[in-house]
Design a protein around this motif. Structure first.
Motif, PDB file in Angstrom:
ATOM      1  N   ARG A 161       0.852  -1.201   0.000  1.00 16.70           N
ATOM      2  CA  ARG A 161       0.000   0.000   0.000  1.00 16.70           C
ATOM      3  C   ARG A 161       0.880   1.241   0.000  1.00 16.70           C
ATOM      4  N   TYR A 162       0.446   2.255  -0.761  1.00 19.02           N
ATOM      5  CA  TYR A 162       1.036   3.586  -0.636  1.00 19.02           C
ATOM      6  C   TYR A 162       0.089   4.366   0.266  1.00 19.02           C
ATOM      7  N   GLY A 163       0.474   4.628   1.500  1.00 22.14           N
ATOM      8  CA  GLY A 163      -0.463   5.248   2.442  1.00 22.14           C
ATOM      9  C   GLY A 163      -1.626   4.298   2.650  1.00 22.14           C
ATOM     10  N   ASP A 164      -2.868   4.801   2.455  1.00 25.97           N
ATOM     11  CA  ASP A 164      -3.987   3.866   2.618  1.00 25.97           C
ATOM     12  C   ASP A 164      -4.476   3.322   1.272  1.00 25.97           C
ATOM     13  N   LYS A 165      -3.693   3.585   0.209  1.00 29.43           N
ATOM     14  CA  LYS A 165      -4.117   3.133  -1.120  1.00 29.43           C
ATOM     15  C   LYS A 165      -3.431   1.818  -1.505  1.00 29.43           C
ATOM     16  N   PRO A 166      -4.194   0.730  -1.616  1.00 27.65           N
ATOM     17  CA  PRO A 166      -3.546  -0.534  -1.993  1.00 27.65           C
ATOM     18  C   PRO A 166      -3.073  -0.505  -3.445  1.00 27.65           C
ATOM     19  N   ALA A 167      -1.843  -0.952  -3.681  1.00 26.77           N
ATOM     20  CA  ALA A 167      -1.327  -1.036  -5.049  1.00 26.77           C
ATOM     21  C   ALA A 167      -1.175  -2.494  -5.482  1.00 26.77           C
ATOM     22  N   LEU A 168      -0.901  -3.385  -4.538  1.00 26.45           N
ATOM     23  CA  LEU A 168      -0.799  -4.824  -4.841  1.00 26.45           C
ATOM     24  C   LEU A 168      -1.523  -5.597  -3.752  1.00 26.45           C
ATOM     25  N   GLY A 211      -0.111  -5.608 -18.149  1.00 29.64           N
ATOM     26  CA  GLY A 211      -1.385  -5.190 -17.566  1.00 29.64           C
ATOM     27  C   GLY A 211      -1.603  -3.706 -17.798  1.00 29.64           C
ATOM     28  N   PRO A 212      -2.841  -3.252 -17.591  1.00 26.88           N
ATOM     29  CA  PRO A 212      -3.145  -1.850 -17.877  1.00 26.88           C
ATOM     30  C   PRO A 212      -2.389  -0.880 -16.985  1.00 26.88           C
ATOM     31  N   SER A 213      -2.299   0.359 -17.438  1.00 26.63           N
ATOM     32  CA  SER A 213      -1.588   1.379 -16.688  1.00 26.63           C
ATOM     33  C   SER A 213      -2.128   1.463 -15.256  1.00 26.63           C
ATOM     34  N   GLY A 214      -1.238   1.510 -14.306  1.00 29.07           N
ATOM     35  CA  GLY A 214      -1.631   1.635 -12.900  1.00 29.07           C
ATOM     36  C   GLY A 214      -1.979   0.320 -12.227  1.00 29.07           C
ATOM     37  N   CYS A 215      -1.776  -0.811 -12.923  1.00 31.77           N
ATOM     38  CA  CYS A 215      -2.170  -2.109 -12.331  1.00 31.77           C
ATOM     39  C   CYS A 215      -1.153  -2.597 -11.297  1.00 31.77           C
ATOM     40  N   GLY A 216       0.023  -1.954 -11.240  1.00 31.80           N
ATOM     41  CA  GLY A 216       0.984  -2.337 -10.204  1.00 31.80           C
ATOM     42  C   GLY A 216       2.228  -3.048 -10.712  1.00 31.80           C
ATOM     43  N   LYS A 217       2.440  -3.074 -12.022  1.00 33.49           N
ATOM     44  CA  LYS A 217       3.604  -3.796 -12.589  1.00 33.49           C
ATOM     45  C   LYS A 217       4.929  -3.252 -12.037  1.00 33.49           C
ATOM     46  N   SER A 218       5.084  -1.919 -12.121  1.00 35.09           N
ATOM     47  CA  SER A 218       6.362  -1.336 -11.672  1.00 35.09           C
ATOM     48  C   SER A 218       6.507  -1.459 -10.165  1.00 35.09           C
ATOM     49  N   THR A 219       5.408  -1.333  -9.448  1.00 37.84           N
ATOM     50  CA  THR A 219       5.460  -1.471  -7.987  1.00 37.84           C
ATOM     51  C   THR A 219       5.977  -2.858  -7.624  1.00 37.84           C
ATOM     52  N   LEU A 220       5.499  -3.868  -8.324  1.00 38.50           N
ATOM     53  CA  LEU A 220       5.941  -5.234  -8.039  1.00 38.50           C
ATOM     54  C   LEU A 220       7.417  -5.409  -8.401  1.00 38.50           C
ATOM     55  N   THR A 269       6.482  -4.580 -19.334  1.00 33.53           N
ATOM     56  CA  THR A 269       6.283  -3.953 -20.643  1.00 33.53           C
ATOM     57  C   THR A 269       4.809  -3.640 -20.887  1.00 33.53           C
ATOM     58  N   HIS A 270       4.597  -2.512 -21.594  1.00 32.89           N
ATOM     59  CA  HIS A 270       3.243  -2.175 -22.056  1.00 32.89           C
ATOM     60  C   HIS A 270       2.956  -2.856 -23.383  1.00 32.89           C
ATOM     61  N   ASN A 271       4.052  -3.336 -23.991  1.00 30.38           N
ATOM     62  CA  ASN A 271       3.969  -3.779 -25.367  1.00 30.38           C
ATOM     63  C   ASN A 271       3.772  -5.301 -25.403  1.00 30.38           C
ATOM     64  N   LEU A 291      12.857   3.344   0.975  1.00 35.29           N
ATOM     65  CA  LEU A 291      13.012   4.724   1.450  1.00 35.29           C
ATOM     66  C   LEU A 291      11.700   5.489   1.469  1.00 35.29           C
ATOM     67  N   ASN A 292      10.628   4.866   0.986  1.00 29.56           N
ATOM     68  CA  ASN A 292       9.322   5.539   0.980  1.00 29.56           C
ATOM     69  C   ASN A 292       8.574   5.204   2.271  1.00 29.56           C
ATOM     70  N   GLU A 293       8.491   6.199   3.144  1.00 30.53           N
ATOM     71  CA  GLU A 293       7.901   5.945   4.468  1.00 30.53           C
ATOM     72  C   GLU A 293       6.408   5.668   4.412  1.00 30.53           C
TER      73      GLU A 293
HETATM   74  N1  LIG Z   1       5.260   6.522  -5.128  1.00 31.40           N
HETATM   75  C1  LIG Z   1       3.938   6.357  -5.185  1.00 31.40           C
HETATM   76  N2  LIG Z   1       3.131   6.944  -4.281  1.00 31.40           N
HETATM   77  C2  LIG Z   1       1.798   6.764  -4.307  1.00 31.40           C
HETATM   78  N3  LIG Z   1       1.162   5.991  -5.213  1.00 31.40           N
HETATM   79  C3  LIG Z   1       1.905   5.390  -6.140  1.00 31.40           C
HETATM   80  C4  LIG Z   1       3.324   5.529  -6.181  1.00 31.40           C
HETATM   81  N4  LIG Z   1       3.794   4.797  -7.211  1.00 31.40           N
HETATM   82  C5  LIG Z   1       2.726   4.219  -7.790  1.00 31.40           C
HETATM   83  N5  LIG Z   1       1.593   4.565  -7.157  1.00 31.40           N
HETATM   84  C6  LIG Z   1       0.230   4.106  -7.474  1.00 31.40           C
HETATM   85  O1  LIG Z   1       0.211   2.702  -7.379  1.00 31.40           O
HETATM   86  C7  LIG Z   1      -0.556   2.130  -8.437  1.00 31.40           C
HETATM   87  C8  LIG Z   1       0.315   1.177  -9.251  1.00 31.40           C
HETATM   88  O2  LIG Z   1       1.304   1.960  -9.923  1.00 31.40           O
HETATM   89  P1  LIG Z   1       2.441   1.321 -10.821  1.00 31.40           P
HETATM   90  O3  LIG Z   1       3.327   2.431 -11.296  1.00 31.40           O
HETATM   91  O4  LIG Z   1       3.049   0.205 -10.102  1.00 31.40           O
HETATM   92  O5  LIG Z   1       1.575   0.747 -12.018  1.00 31.40           O
HETATM   93  P2  LIG Z   1       2.029   0.270 -13.467  1.00 31.40           P
HETATM   94  O6  LIG Z   1       1.187  -0.892 -13.803  1.00 31.40           O
HETATM   95  O7  LIG Z   1       3.502   0.106 -13.517  1.00 31.40           O
HETATM   96  O8  LIG Z   1       1.606   1.526 -14.328  1.00 31.40           O
HETATM   97  P3  LIG Z   1       2.210   2.101 -15.702  1.00 31.40           P
HETATM   98  O9  LIG Z   1       2.034   1.009 -16.699  1.00 31.40           O
HETATM   99  O10 LIG Z   1       1.362   3.294 -15.998  1.00 31.40           O
HETATM  100  O11 LIG Z   1       3.654   2.437 -15.450  1.00 31.40           O
HETATM  101  C9  LIG Z   1      -1.104   3.291  -9.241  1.00 31.40           C
HETATM  102  O12 LIG Z   1      -2.402   3.582  -8.771  1.00 31.40           O
HETATM  103  C10 LIG Z   1      -0.157   4.428  -8.919  1.00 31.40           C
HETATM  104  O13 LIG Z   1      -0.814   5.670  -8.989  1.00 31.40           O
END
Ligand SMILES: Nc1ncnc2c1ncn2[C@@H]1O[C@H](COP(=O)(O)OP(=O)(O)OP(=O)(O)O)[C@@H](O)[C@H]1O
Length: 270
Positions: A32-39, A56-65, A222-224, A75-77
């Motif tokens: 979670r980023y704060g109270d927002k679940p990302a994965l 997966g679609p933009s914002g689905c959490g690929k980069s977060t994972l 990848t988006h591609n 380093l992100n508190e």
């Molecule tokens: N540093 C951050 N602080 C707060 N929210 C974040 C942060 N990084 C990502 N998010 C949120 O977490 C969710 C997943 O983001 P992430 O970048 O992992 O998705 P993604 O699938 O890689 O997207 P994209 O394909 O657009 O790069 C999104 O809702 C994004 O807004």
């Protein structure tokens, strides 16, 4: 064409390969980023010496994972996580794991090439010098080996002291890959590594990815989808922070198990 019905939602897709063949094992992982679940409750095993793609679609959490795999969120508190990530059986968040050593073992390459403002040689030697203890001759050998491994040696061998910034974007990205390879990682994480590159440079980076799997494990965001199909052995489809389907790439693209996956890969869903 019959309409595919999704079975009841199930967390954690499963691929049938021997557990001992996995390099990374992600279990019940959430972030979670704060109270927002990302994965959410994500489980998958990444096989050793293979290319695994996260799509997966933009914002689905690929980069977060991907970033979680070498603890880039440390380093992100605001970040809260749960579950486990094991590298060769060891939990990467365990107190005895040194982050610098983890990041040597699990290298990362980002979307925009980011060579340091120094010579081609010094970029590749950078991590080796940080580690210390190597003679100049040995560093020379590893620089050459790394540039050869990144398919860049022939293009730069006569100008190793030139600025890295004088290289083309595609060459810079291969230089960054060489810099990462120099410290002999076991895993290479690639976050959209070709999205800033022209088509020819993209093909070179894709060929490099395919070749590198003989010596390490690769994970690619990848988006591609064509790119995922061209270079990866396994593909994980994420949506809304959940792992929807994970399968051998051929299967996922030609015969997905779930309608959600099919809708995404056929473009019925952005
Ligand atoms: N540093 C951050 N602080 C707060 N929210 C974040 C942060 N990084 C990502 N998010 C949120 O977490 C969710 C997943 O983001 P992430 O970048 O992992 O998705 P993604 O699938 O890689 O997207 P994209 O394909 O657009 O790069 C999104 O809702 C994004 O807004």
């Amino acid at each position: 064409m019959p309409v595919k019905q999704d079975p009841a939602p199930r967390h954690g897709a499963f691929i049938d390969f021997a557990p001992e063949a996995s390099c990374l094992e992600i279990s019940g992982f959430g972030l979670r980023y704060g109270d927002k679940p990302a994965l959410r409750d994500l489980s998958l095993r990444v096989p050793r010496h293979r290319v695994t793609a996260f799509i997966g679609p933009s914002g689905c959490g690929k980069s977060t994972l991907l970033r979680a795999l070498n603890r880039l969120h440390d380093l992100n508190e605001d970040v809260r996580r749960e579950g486990e990530i094991r590298l060769e059986g060891q939990e990467i968040h365990a107190p005895e794991v040194a982050v610098a050593e983890l990041r040597r073992r699990v290298g990362m390459v980002f979307q925009a090439p980011n060579p340091f403002p120094m010579s081609i040689y010094d970029n590749v030697a950078f991590g080796l010098r940080l580690q210390g203890g190597l003679r100049k001759r040995r560093i020379d050998d590893i620089v050459e080996w790394s540039l050869r491994s990144a398919a860049l040696w022939e293009e730069v061998k006569d100008r190793l002291q030139a600025s890295a910034w004088a290289l083309s974007g595609g060459q810079q990205q291969r230089l960054v890959i060489a810099r990462t390879l120099a410290v002999e990682p076991e895993v290479l994480l690639l976050d959209e590594p070709a999205s800033a590159l022209d088509p020819i440079s993209t093909l070179k980076v894709e060929e490099l990815i395919r070749n590198l799997k003989s010596s390490l494990t690769l994970v690619l965001v990848t988006h591609n989808m064509q790119q995922a199909a061209r270079v990866s052995d396994f593909t994980a489809f994420l949506q809304g922070g959940e792992l929807v389907e994970y399968a051998p790439t051929d299967t996922l693209f030609t015969n997905p198990r779930l309608a959600r996956t099919e809708n995404y890969i056929t473009g019925r869903m952005a």
